[in-house]
Motif scaffolding. Structure first.
Motif, PDB file in Angstrom:
ATOM      1  N   UNK A 301       0.851  -1.182   0.000  1.00  0.00           N
ATOM      2  CA  UNK A 301       0.000   0.000   0.000  1.00  0.00           C
ATOM      3  C   UNK A 301       0.894   1.242   0.000  1.00  0.00           C
ATOM      4  N   UNK A 302       0.482   2.290  -0.720  1.00  0.00           N
ATOM      5  CA  UNK A 302       1.317   3.494  -0.849  1.00  0.00           C
ATOM      6  C   UNK A 302       1.684   4.073   0.511  1.00  0.00           C
ATOM      7  N   UNK A 303       0.721   4.107   1.429  1.00  0.00           N
ATOM      8  CA  UNK A 303       1.004   4.635   2.757  1.00  0.00           C
ATOM      9  C   UNK A 303       1.994   3.775   3.521  1.00  0.00           C
ATOM     10  N   UNK A 304       1.854   2.456   3.395  1.00  0.00           N
ATOM     11  CA  UNK A 304       2.774   1.543   4.081  1.00  0.00           C
ATOM     12  C   UNK A 304       4.177   1.660   3.501  1.00  0.00           C
ATOM     13  N   UNK A 305       4.284   1.706   2.161  1.00  0.00           N
ATOM     14  CA  UNK A 305       5.584   1.828   1.506  1.00  0.00           C
ATOM     15  C   UNK A 305       6.295   3.110   1.928  1.00  0.00           C
ATOM     16  N   UNK A 306       5.556   4.219   1.974  1.00  0.00           N
ATOM     17  CA  UNK A 306       6.148   5.483   2.411  1.00  0.00           C
ATOM     18  C   UNK A 306       6.630   5.381   3.847  1.00  0.00           C
ATOM     19  N   UNK A 307       5.862   4.716   4.697  1.00  0.00           N
ATOM     20  CA  UNK A 307       6.240   4.565   6.103  1.00  0.00           C
ATOM     21  C   UNK A 307       7.528   3.760   6.254  1.00  0.00           C
ATOM     22  N   UNK A 308       7.652   2.682   5.474  1.00  0.00           N
ATOM     23  CA  UNK A 308       8.843   1.836   5.548  1.00  0.00           C
ATOM     24  C   UNK A 308      10.097   2.645   5.195  1.00  0.00           C
ATOM     25  N   UNK A 309      10.027   3.403   4.102  1.00  0.00           N
ATOM     26  CA  UNK A 309      11.194   4.177   3.668  1.00  0.00           C
ATOM     27  C   UNK A 309      11.498   5.296   4.657  1.00  0.00           C
ATOM     28  N   UNK A 310      10.476   5.987   5.119  1.00  0.00           N
ATOM     29  CA  UNK A 310      10.685   7.079   6.073  1.00  0.00           C
ATOM     30  C   UNK A 310      11.302   6.563   7.374  1.00  0.00           C
ATOM     31  N   UNK A 311      10.859   5.394   7.820  1.00  0.00           N
ATOM     32  CA  UNK A 311      11.432   4.813   9.037  1.00  0.00           C
ATOM     33  C   UNK A 311      12.911   4.504   8.832  1.00  0.00           C
ATOM     34  N   UNK A 312      13.243   3.899   7.684  1.00  0.00           N
ATOM     35  CA  UNK A 312      14.638   3.534   7.421  1.00  0.00           C
ATOM     36  C   UNK A 312      15.523   4.774   7.356  1.00  0.00           C
TER      37      UNK A 312
END
Length: 320
Positions: A301-312
């Protein structure tokens, strides 16, 4: 005397009537023209030019924040209660005459009173008109148009905090709940803001506000007329622009391992779930980043993908 020539010294007669008074018709030319204009009002004065230069600079930067659209209505007891609980900026709550006072209504009254939200009692017909015939259950809330930032404001916010810019840009995200979720992640992982297109994209509606769980009050959302031009503007300002793509040539672990990229001025572009990044946006990014996946799951999901990258990225910056 022959001919029409006048003798020397003769008074030349005229058919015109003598001019009346001292000055006559030329008096208008002798009249004052009023007080001297201020320096800033004179087109060729350096003070006027300085003011005009400032106006042009402000226009180029985008000017102050602006509100777009009209006020929005949230209808129904549960939606209004959830909006108040999540910090949606409700300006007033409208209650229909004779509406049943249940626990939800009592909690709405309490939260509204604690937050200074106005309570107004209107007829059911008036509430029908205000909510355009929605099923309101005798209750509706009004929220103002969202006050969008300018894209340059996000760079200014990073500079003021002494941090390298971290900005999220959204390409063709049309679901306001996805927008709200990304704004929430951006706020949680230290991004300086989110940029969205003005047209053909989700905007900060009540649904987006609610999904952001109040983060929209802390993380500015900016609008841009042209996403590609704004990408170029961020690149000119020294930002490295990466787009999320399943077939990206740079993996997320590689991105965060490169300190110059992860810890420097960074813009993350997130595309829609179905189509991903548009062709031109993908071409304008400096690199395309993929998230390594285990198993057969094709995409997040776009929101989940953004969260993963932002966390990293946030983790990488926390250990610099």
């Amino acid at each position: 005397m022959p001919g029409n020539s006048a003798r020397k010294g003769a008074i030349r007669k005229s058919s015109k009537k003598p001019t009346a008074g001292s000055g006559g018709r030329v008096r208008r030319g002798l009249e004052g023209k009023g007080p001297t204009p201020k320096a800033v009002e004179r087109p060729y004065h350096k003070a006027h030019k300085a003011v005009e230069a400032k106006k042009r600079a402000a226009a180029k930067k985008g000017g102050p924040r602006r509100r777009t659209g009209d006020a929005e209505w949230i209808a129904g007891r549960n939606p209004v209660l959830e909006a108040l609980r999540e910090g949606v900026p409700v300006t007033s709550v409208y209650v229909a005459d004779g509406a049943e006072r249940d626990n939800r209504l009592r909690e709405i009254f309490r939260i509204a009173a604690e937050n200074g939200v106005g309570l107004l009692e209107v007829s059911r017909n008036e509430l029908d008109r205000l909510t355009d015939g929605a099923v309101h259950q005798g209750l509706a809330a009004r929220i103002p148009p969202y006050e969008y930032a300018q894209p340059d404001d996000l760079l200014d916010a990073a500079a003021e905090s002494g941090e390298a810019p971290l900005i999220v840009m959204l390409d063709s995200i049309t679901d306001p709940r996805n927008l709200g979720a990304i704004v929430r992640s951006a706020a949680g992982f230290g991004a300086h803001g989110v940029v969205i297109p003005e047209r053909r994209a989700a905007s900060m509606t009540a649904s987006a506000w609610k999904t952001s769980a109040g983060a929209a009050a802390r993380c500015p959302v900016a609008q841009t007329v042209n996403l590609n031009r704004q990408i170029k503007a961020y690149q000119d300002a020294g930002c490295f622009v990466v787009g999320l793509a399943a077939d990206g040539d740079l993996s997320l672990p590689e991105l965060v391992a490169d300190e110059d990229l992860a810890r420097g001025p960074l813009v993350l572009v997130v595309g829609s779930e179905g189509d991903g990044l548009s062709r031109l946006v993908a071409e304008n990014c400096d690199r395309l980043v993929s998230i390594p996946m285990a198993g057969v799951l094709e995409s997040l999901n776009a929101g989940v993908a953004a969260s993963v990258v932002l966390y990293a990225v946030a983790e990488s910056r926390a250990h610099q």
